[in-house]
Design an enzyme around this catalytic site. Structure first.
Site, PDB file in Angstrom:
ATOM      1  N   SER A 244      36.361  47.147  46.876  1.00  0.00           N
ATOM      2  CA  SER A 244      37.472  47.746  46.135  1.00  0.00           C
ATOM      3  C   SER A 244      38.767  46.955  46.292  1.00  0.00           C
ATOM      4  CB  SER A 244      37.684  49.194  46.567  1.00  0.00           C
ATOM      5  OG  SER A 244      37.848  49.284  47.969  1.00  0.00           O
ATOM      6  N   HIS A 300      43.162  48.443  49.399  1.00  0.00           N
ATOM      7  CA  HIS A 300      43.540  48.547  47.989  1.00  0.00           C
ATOM      8  C   HIS A 300      44.927  47.948  47.756  1.00  0.00           C
ATOM      9  CE1 HIS A 300      40.734  52.285  47.411  1.00  0.00           C
ATOM     10  NE2 HIS A 300      40.078  51.186  47.764  1.00  0.00           N
TER      11      HIS A 300
END
Length: 342
Positions: A244, A300
């Site tokens: 991610s 992230h």
């Protein structure tokens, strides 16, 4: 190996906006790119090269107005009578009656073909994206089999964090530099791997197909350790993994490119904004109550920040020109090229 065939070349000073609008309006498998200080119009369909060359030469000479040229669509899969043999392809300006008939046929053809928001790029144009998708599932399988230990950064023992005496420093002292990248492979569940694979399929392939695998490889190789290090420094006591961080780097790059090329739609802008909003929601901490193990928010953020920076450098160096707003993905028009006639 590229399948694009040059149709015409124009100087940089030539305004090709009428050509771009003509390509966009008729969804033709054509693109405009800048190469060797020239504007190059290229086609994926060999049978379209000569008619388009003639048409563009007449347009450049001022003999035709592209806004008055119509594309007539025929269904080659339907049985044809002997009298319906295909006629030579010739560009002609459309009169009032021809224009109405052409618009009717075009509307019928568009109604029959389902629209595609996201381009379907040929796999050969996005080899690294396909590899990253495969690595998501390989890392998940390795974790299930208990083979993921060589891929992760060992969690730090509780207490005061000292980078020089950390588990990461211990890995690096043993020459295990690959651990800066390999946590991105490890996925703790199948939905985790599927979600990240989907992000790469939609965003990564769009970036790689237009700018090339080399630039995309640089993006991945720089953003993966940025995301992993950010997460480790933020929460060294936690075991983490997942692609991610890289996906958010891709989102960051797409976000920047769309500031340079507002009409670029290979990646739908609402999707980019939704990902940014999701990032902010996760940072609040509410999602951690619903997902076992929590969210690697620092990964992230680190990946997104790396993507923004790399995107700015890429676009500042002129890379945004590769993301033409008028270009369309090959598979969106490829199946109907042979059935188009000017």
């Amino acid at each position: 190996m590229s399948n694009w065939i040059t149709v015409c070349e124009f100087p940089l000073s030539k305004d090709l906006s009428p050509v771009a609008e003509f390509i966009r309006r008729h969804q033709l498998p054509l693109r405009i790119s800048e190469e060797n200080n020239l504007q190059r119009v290229a086609s994926l369909a060999p049978q379209l090269v000569e008619p388009m060359k003639q048409l563009l030469e007449r347009w450049q000479a001022g003999e035709v107005d592209l806004s008055r040229i119509q594309v007539h669509t025929y269904d080659e899969s339907a049985p044809a009578d002997a009298g319906d043999a295909e006629q030579p392809v010739q560009p002609e300006p459309a009169g009032e009656g021809d224009r109405e008939a052409g618009e009717s046929r075009e509307s019928e053809a568009q109604a029959m073909a389902p629209p595609s928001v996201i381009p379907q790029w040929p796999l050969r144009q996005t080899p690294l994206s396909i590899l990253l998708i495969a690595l998501c599932f390989i890392g998940w399988l390795m974790l299930r089999q208990g083979w993921a230990e060589p891929l992760v950064i060992f969690p730090q023992k509780p207490g005061d964090f000292d980078l020089s005496g950390s588990s990461l420093a211990w890995h690096l002292s043993r020459g295990e530099f690959w651990r800066l990248w390999t946590p991105a492979m490890v996925h703790f569940s199948l939905p985790h791997a599927l979600f990240n694979a989907l992000g790469i399929w939609i965003i990564g392939r769009a970036l790689e197909a237009r700018a090339g695998t080399l630039w995309f490889a640089v993006l991945v190789l720089l953003s993966a350790p940025a995301a992993n290090l950010a997460q480790y420094v933020w929460a060294p006591q936690n075991l983490f993994g997942g692609m991610s961080g890289v996906v958010y780097a891709l989102i960051g790059v797409a976000f920047v490119i769309q500031r340079w090329q507002p009409d670029w739609r290979d990646v739908p802008p609402p999707l980019v904004w939704m990902a940014v909003i999701w990032l902010l929601v996760c940072m609040v901490g509410v999602v951690d109550y619903f997902i076992p193990g929590g969210i690697a928010n620092a990964a992230h953020i680190g990946g997104f920040a790396a993507g923004l920076l790399l995107g700015l450098l890429f676009c500042s160096a002129g890379g945004a020109r590769r993301y033409f707003s008028d270009a369309r993905a090959p598979a969106q028009t490829k199946t109907t090229v042979s059935g188009k006639e000017f």
